[in-house]
Design a protein around this motif. Sequence first.
Motif, PDB file in Angstrom:
ATOM      1  N   SER A  99      10.898  66.066-143.598  1.00 21.35           N
ATOM      2  CA  SER A  99      10.745  66.827-142.365  1.00 21.35           C
ATOM      3  C   SER A  99       9.248  67.076-142.139  1.00 21.35           C
ATOM      4  CB  SER A  99      11.570  68.120-142.414  1.00 21.35           C
ATOM      5  OG  SER A  99      11.015  69.050-143.325  1.00 21.35           O
ATOM      6  N   THR A 100       8.874  68.238-141.694  1.00 26.18           N
ATOM      7  CA  THR A 100       7.474  68.494-141.330  1.00 26.18           C
ATOM      8  C   THR A 100       6.632  68.896-142.543  1.00 26.18           C
ATOM      9  OG1 THR A 100       8.214  70.703-140.713  1.00 26.18           O
ATOM     10  CG2 THR A 100       7.910  69.115-138.932  1.00 26.18           C
ATOM     11  N   ALA A 101       5.327  68.703-142.422  1.00 26.88           N
ATOM     12  CA  ALA A 101       4.411  68.974-143.534  1.00 26.88           C
ATOM     13  C   ALA A 101       4.523  70.412-144.022  1.00 26.88           C
ATOM     14  CB  ALA A 101       2.981  68.666-143.103  1.00 26.88           C
ATOM     15  N   ASP A 102       4.701  71.366-143.103  1.00 28.65           N
ATOM     16  CA  ASP A 102       4.736  72.771-143.496  1.00 28.65           C
ATOM     17  C   ASP A 102       5.945  73.109-144.367  1.00 28.65           C
ATOM     18  OD1 ASP A 102       6.083  72.348-140.855  1.00 28.65           O
ATOM     19  OD2 ASP A 102       6.687  74.424-141.170  1.00 28.65           O
ATOM     20  N   ARG A 103       6.943  72.257-144.402  1.00 33.74           N
ATOM     21  CA  ARG A 103       8.132  72.479-145.233  1.00 33.74           C
ATOM     22  C   ARG A 103       8.101  71.630-146.511  1.00 33.74           C
ATOM     23  NH1 ARG A 103      12.382  75.149-142.688  1.00 33.74           N
ATOM     24  NH2 ARG A 103      12.008  75.637-140.492  1.00 33.74           N
ATOM     25  N   ASN A 104       7.003  70.947-146.732  1.00 38.21           N
ATOM     26  CA  ASN A 104       6.888  70.031-147.872  1.00 38.21           C
ATOM     27  C   ASN A 104       5.566  70.217-148.606  1.00 38.21           C
ATOM     28  OD1 ASN A 104       9.306  67.974-147.861  1.00 38.21           O
ATOM     29  ND2 ASN A 104       8.781  68.329-145.711  1.00 38.21           N
ATOM     30  N   GLY A 105       5.333  71.449-149.035  1.00 40.73           N
ATOM     31  CA  GLY A 105       4.053  71.783-149.647  1.00 40.73           C
ATOM     32  C   GLY A 105       3.697  70.966-150.868  1.00 40.73           C
ATOM     33  N   PHE A 106       4.702  70.575-151.665  1.00 39.32           N
ATOM     34  CA  PHE A 106       4.410  69.838-152.901  1.00 39.32           C
ATOM     35  C   PHE A 106       3.706  68.516-152.605  1.00 39.32           C
ATOM     36  CE2 PHE A 106       7.731  66.955-151.824  1.00 39.32           C
ATOM     37  CZ  PHE A 106       7.562  65.847-152.629  1.00 39.32           C
ATOM     38  N   PHE A 107       3.940  67.962-151.409  1.00 41.75           N
ATOM     39  CA  PHE A 107       3.371  66.671-151.011  1.00 41.75           C
ATOM     40  C   PHE A 107       2.280  66.870-149.955  1.00 41.75           C
ATOM     41  CE2 PHE A 107       4.798  62.120-149.560  1.00 41.75           C
ATOM     42  CZ  PHE A 107       3.632  61.585-150.059  1.00 41.75           C
TER      43      PHE A 107
ATOM     44  N   ALA B 265      -4.308  73.804-156.568  1.00 36.69           N
ATOM     45  CA  ALA B 265      -3.572  74.247-155.378  1.00 36.69           C
ATOM     46  C   ALA B 265      -2.066  74.314-155.625  1.00 36.69           C
ATOM     47  CB  ALA B 265      -3.876  73.302-154.204  1.00 36.69           C
ATOM     48  N   LEU B 266      -1.524  73.364-156.387  1.00 35.03           N
ATOM     49  CA  LEU B 266      -0.080  73.344-156.627  1.00 35.03           C
ATOM     50  C   LEU B 266       0.377  74.418-157.609  1.00 35.03           C
ATOM     51  CD1 LEU B 266       0.792  69.518-156.741  1.00 35.03           C
ATOM     52  CD2 LEU B 266       1.077  71.136-154.842  1.00 35.03           C
ATOM     53  N   ALA B 267      -0.565  75.016-158.332  1.00 30.20           N
ATOM     54  CA  ALA B 267      -0.204  76.069-159.282  1.00 30.20           C
ATOM     55  C   ALA B 267       0.461  77.256-158.591  1.00 30.20           C
ATOM     56  CB  ALA B 267      -1.443  76.517-160.054  1.00 30.20           C
ATOM     57  N   GLN B 268       0.256  77.391-157.283  1.00 24.52           N
ATOM     58  CA  GLN B 268       0.879  78.501-156.545  1.00 24.52           C
ATOM     59  C   GLN B 268       2.404  78.420-156.561  1.00 24.52           C
ATOM     60  OE1 GLN B 268       0.722  78.067-152.000  1.00 24.52           O
ATOM     61  NE2 GLN B 268      -0.702  76.449-152.641  1.00 24.52           N
ATOM     62  N   PHE B 269       2.951  77.250-156.863  1.00 27.08           N
ATOM     63  CA  PHE B 269       4.403  77.089-156.856  1.00 27.08           C
ATOM     64  C   PHE B 269       5.024  77.258-158.244  1.00 27.08           C
ATOM     65  CE2 PHE B 269       3.044  74.183-153.262  1.00 27.08           C
ATOM     66  CZ  PHE B 269       3.314  75.126-152.273  1.00 27.08           C
TER      67      PHE B 269
ATOM     68  N   GLY C  13       8.571  73.038-156.177  1.00 25.10           N
ATOM     69  CA  GLY C  13       7.783  72.560-155.048  1.00 25.10           C
ATOM     70  C   GLY C  13       8.595  72.543-153.769  1.00 25.10           C
ATOM     71  N   PRO C  14       8.118  73.207-152.713  1.00 24.74           N
ATOM     72  CA  PRO C  14       8.863  73.220-151.454  1.00 24.74           C
ATOM     73  C   PRO C  14       9.022  71.811-150.888  1.00 24.74           C
ATOM     74  CG  PRO C  14       7.067  74.835-151.432  1.00 24.74           C
ATOM     75  CD  PRO C  14       6.861  73.972-152.624  1.00 24.74           C
ATOM     76  N   CYS C  15      10.246  71.473-150.537  1.00 27.00           N
ATOM     77  CA  CYS C  15      10.532  70.161-149.954  1.00 27.00           C
ATOM     78  C   CYS C  15      11.783  70.259-149.105  1.00 27.00           C
ATOM     79  CB  CYS C  15      10.722  69.115-151.054  1.00 27.00           C
ATOM     80  SG  CYS C  15      11.211  67.485-150.427  1.00 27.00           S
ATOM     81  N   GLU C  16      11.703  69.696-147.915  1.00 25.58           N
ATOM     82  CA  GLU C  16      12.873  69.576-147.035  1.00 25.58           C
ATOM     83  C   GLU C  16      12.949  68.141-146.533  1.00 25.58           C
ATOM     84  OE1 GLU C  16      14.438  72.479-143.764  1.00 25.58           O
ATOM     85  OE2 GLU C  16      13.117  71.029-142.764  1.00 25.58           O
TER      86      GLU C  16
END
Length: 284
Positions: free
Chosen positions: A159-167, A261-265, A273-276
């Motif tokens: 889906s959109t970038a804002d819902r896929n923070g891990f990537f 940056a990914l350490a926040q998850f 990791g957020p992913c949709e």
Amino acid sequence: MTSTFDPRQYKITTRAQWEDAAEAWHRWGQVIEDWLGQATRQMLDAAGLTAGSRVLDVAAGAGGQSLAAARRVGPTGSVLATDISPAILEYAAKAATDAGLANLTTRELDGEHLDVDDGGFDAVISRVGLIYFPDQQAALAGMRAALRPGGRLSAVVYSTADRNGFFAIPVGIIRRRAQLPPPAPGQPGPFSLGTPGVAEQILATAGFRDIAVEAVASPLRMGSAADCVRFERESFGALHQMLSSLTEPDRQAAWAEIAQALAQFEGPDGFVGPCEMLVISATR
């Protein structure tokens, strides 16, 4: 990808990157199936797979979803797994043999030039592949031609970038460091079909009907952010492609920033990791 996007060169580079990443993508296979398992099941449901179905898998990669499809259609059905990378298909073929799935075959094919029989398939599937085709309409035209009348297409895309923070966070960091402009509308990229209405429009333009788009929460669960960085660093061809213009020290610096940056998850349950994903489907 630059403002002077060259689709031919992009495909040459993509093939080379997946030839390089094939072993890693296979090695991370169980992580990938755990992460994309729910979206894959919904894709196969939406494709209408039943015993005896003939299935074409486009951009099959190491074939996790191809094997799942082969199990669903059973010995009276068949799955043809195709990909631009012959190296990655070797892993799909071996996995099928190891699983005793004689109904799965592989063939090196460019997803924009599907040299298969017209109307020869009941279903076409593609997991995280359609987003990376420079000419999505050419790919969809080939998929539609491969389907019998009333056959089903189903694909998994981000889906959109804002819902896929891990990537999206690694993509953003690399894009800034490599001074890459955002992809123009219609150019390939992980989030090229995520914006509401875009997938529906490209399917309608390609002549499909009964179009549906379903969001599937697909968090990437790992032990730590460092595990996620290793996973992406070893097996995400798109990130390697974006990093290709940087020197080795600059690449190392980019990965260090990504890890931070990914350490926040990270939390009590490890890395989440957020992913949709979206399951898009339609009928010929």
